[in-house]
Design an enzyme around this catalytic site. Structure first.
Site, mmCIF file in Angstrom:
data_model
loop_
_atom_site.group_PDB
_atom_site.id
_atom_site.type_symbol
_atom_site.label_atom_id
_atom_site.label_comp_id
_atom_site.label_asym_id
_atom_site.label_seq_id
_atom_site.Cartn_x
_atom_site.Cartn_y
_atom_site.Cartn_z
ATOM 1 N N GLY A 194 -13.337 -1.144 7.250
ATOM 2 C CA GLY A 194 -11.770 -1.105 7.013
ATOM 3 C C GLY A 194 -11.133 -0.020 7.672
ATOM 4 N N THR A 224 0.678 -1.136 -0.049
ATOM 5 C CA THR A 224 0.044 0.182 -0.066
ATOM 6 C C THR A 224 0.817 1.222 -0.078
ATOM 7 O OG1 THR A 224 -1.706 -1.214 1.141
ATOM 8 C CG2 THR A 224 -1.701 1.002 1.273
ATOM 9 N N VAL A 225 1.945 1.467 0.845
ATOM 10 C CA VAL A 225 2.594 2.483 1.153
ATOM 11 C C VAL A 225 3.670 2.651 -0.053
ATOM 12 C CG1 VAL A 225 4.432 3.658 2.498
ATOM 13 C CG2 VAL A 225 2.371 2.736 3.348
ATOM 14 N N LYS A 235 3.975 7.100 18.197
ATOM 15 C CA LYS A 235 4.155 8.379 17.433
ATOM 16 C C LYS A 235 4.808 9.565 18.724
ATOM 17 C CE LYS A 235 0.751 6.947 14.295
ATOM 18 N NZ LYS A 235 -0.736 7.015 14.039
ATOM 19 N N ASP A 291 -0.126 2.521 19.126
ATOM 20 C CA ASP A 291 0.248 3.254 18.074
ATOM 21 C C ASP A 291 0.606 4.605 18.299
ATOM 22 O OD1 ASP A 291 0.192 3.630 15.060
ATOM 23 O OD2 ASP A 291 -1.305 5.099 15.596
ATOM 24 N N ILE A 347 1.158 15.008 7.635
ATOM 25 C CA ILE A 347 1.343 16.003 8.321
ATOM 26 C C ILE A 347 2.869 16.192 8.512
ATOM 27 C CG2 ILE A 347 1.049 17.417 10.532
ATOM 28 C CD1 ILE A 347 -1.461 15.873 10.895
HETATM 29 N N1 HSE Z 1 -3.543 2.924 12.501
HETATM 30 C C1 HSE Z 1 -2.997 4.427 12.626
HETATM 31 C C2 HSE Z 1 -4.225 5.322 12.869
HETATM 32 C C3 HSE Z 1 -2.342 4.644 11.247
HETATM 33 O O1 HSE Z 1 -5.207 4.757 13.031
HETATM 34 O O2 HSE Z 1 -4.059 6.421 12.971
HETATM 35 C C4 HSE Z 1 -0.817 4.249 11.359
HETATM 36 O O3 HSE Z 1 -0.088 4.775 12.282
#
Ligand code: HSE
Length: 449
Positions: free
Chosen positions: A187, A13-14, A205, A201, A136
């Site tokens: 999805g 995908t990326v 970050k 996640d 971003i």
């Molecule tokens: N799964 C992440 C989100 C995106 O829902 O923001 C990838 O880091």
């Protein structure tokens, strides 16, 4: 015009998004920076795996090692994800002195220190704009745009899945489980949603942003994390009644600074080490604040610098095109560094706060929303306020919907600023009172002012 060749690892995908974006805007980018980035090879798991954008078979290889080792490959992009083979791929490229572009937040969170050190050791660079908030440009902004600022506060809505779920819960009055199920069907959420909804996640970050903003490596285990599983529509409704919206916020806040020490006879003064809050948890933000209006899958990062004041970055935090935009920005930087032979014009991560530390959550001070389920009977409030009073925790406001005497009713308290540890201990005591019918719910409040 000077040309540089890119070896991509990952054509999913990326990867296919990056390939497509380079076809679309590669010439435009070249006209802006004076260097053309050509895709030399894309290593893939299978030639015919489904991908959103086509990659010509002549460009593909099933052997990532030969792509990385190819002397005609000048820049490597690691776009496979994961924390095992991706680490080997990046280290292999760095050891060959090749700059690497990655979108891999989980890998940076787990092994960033090692990877940045390897880049330095081998005289090359590691670029990671796409690892945080997709499209971003927050990494470049913090590293370059804020270079003359001390970042005092950063609040980020950095997980699109959680933001989508919380937005729908608020707008539709729906419960968590049904929105999650629907988000999975559409999805927006993964079949195994824990990485997103339990806050990990966002932890990856926020750790990267905190390290960059404060110049010392913030370890994932030092970041306090709560996800959104336990947020109920009742909490969302009461928060709204009080003028707040619940968001999963990553918070990076300068907690305190010890008095500046004199640094020798010259009279120059050195800044004392930073002590910062780094956390991820559901937070009440005022409805009037711009972050409360960041809805659905969008991300936003609010950054306050001591010189610039308040700034806001908003956009799509995931998806093939948003992520490709960030990868292209890194490719342009890598190409410019190669063109000018300035391999460390933009060091990936500069350690400058050697003794910086993350404050334990129990020392963090904030305001609180507390929801109790109590028996509506004389003396109940007195028992609760006595425990809070003994802990020197003030009640800022209160809601109790009218119920039948003797029946269970919700009791919502907004508490003034207090240390997290004191509030947790007081709520434990309150939870043990016979008149309190279920475990107290506590959600932190940020006024963002
Ligand atoms: N799964 C992440 C989100 C995106 O829902 O923001 C990838 O880091």
């Amino acid at each position: 015009m000077q040309q540089v060749n890119l070896g991509m690892i990952g054509g999913g995908t990326v990867g296919s998004g990056v390939f497509h974006a380079l076809q679309l805007n590669g010439d435009l980018m070249a006209s802006r920076i004076g260097v053309k980035v050509n895709v030399r090879k894309v290593s893939v798991k299978a030639f015919d795996e489904p991908r959103p954008y086509e990659i010509p078979k002549s460009c593909m290889s099933m052997d990532w090692q030969s792509v990385v080792a190819d002397p005609q490959v000048h820049i490597v992009a690691e776009l496979v994800g994961g924390t095992t083979i991706a680490r080997t791929m990046i280290l292999t490229a760095l050891k060959l002195g090749k700059p690497v572009v990655t979108a891999n937040k989980a890998l940076l969170s787990a092994h960033g220190e090692e990877l940045f050190a390897a880049a330095r050791k081998h005289g090359t660079n590691l670029y990671y704009e796409a690892s945080v908030c997709g499209g971003i440009p927050i990494i470049k902004s913090l590293r370059e745009g804020f270079v003359g600022n001390r970042v005092t506060h950063l609040y980020g809505i950095v997980n699109g899945t959680c933001n989508y779920i919380l937005t729908r819960m608020k707008l539709e009055g729906a419960d968590f489980a049904s929105v999650l199920k629907d988000a999975q069907a559409q999805g927006y959420a993964e079949a195994e949603p824990s990485l997103d909804i339990d806050g990990y996640d966002a932890q990856h970050k926020i750790g990267i942003l905190a390290s960059l903003a404060h110049g010392f490596w913030v370890k994932p285990q030092d970041i306090y994390v709560e996800g959104i599983r336990s947020i109920t529509r009742t909490d969302i409704q009461f928060a709204n009644q009080l003028g707040y919206t619940i968001k999963l916020l990553g918070i990076i806040k300068l907690v305190e600074r010890r008095a500046a020490r004199s640094a020798g006879a010259t009279g120059t003064r050195r800044s004392p080490p930073a002590r910062i809050q780094v956390s991820v948890y559901p937070t009440l933000v005022p409805n009037a604040h711009v972050l409360a209006s960041v809805n659905h899958v969008f991300n936003a990062v609010f950054v306050r610098g001591d010189v610039v004041g308040d700034t806001l970055f908003y956009g799509r935090g995931a998806g093939k095109d948003a992520t490709a935009s960030a990868v292209l920005s890194d490719l342009a930087d890598a190409a410019l560094d190669l063109k000018f032979g300035t391999r460390h014009r933009l060091p990936p991560f500069v350690p400058y706060e050697r003794h910086g530390a993350v404050a334990p959550i129990n020392e963090v001070v904030s305001r609180y929303f507390v929801r109790l389920n109590v028996v509506d009977r004389p003396g109940v409030l007195a028992q609760i306020s006595a425990i809070l009073g003994q802990a020197r925790i003030g009640i800022a406001s209160m809601i109790q919907p009218e119920g039948d005497e003797g029946a269970s009713v919700p009791l919502i308290l907004m508490l003034h600023d207090a240390p997290n540890g004191a509030v947790t201990r007081a709520l434990k005591k309150i939870g043990k009172l016979a008149v309190v019918k279920s475990a107290p719910v506590m959600i932190r409040v940020e006024n963002l002012c």
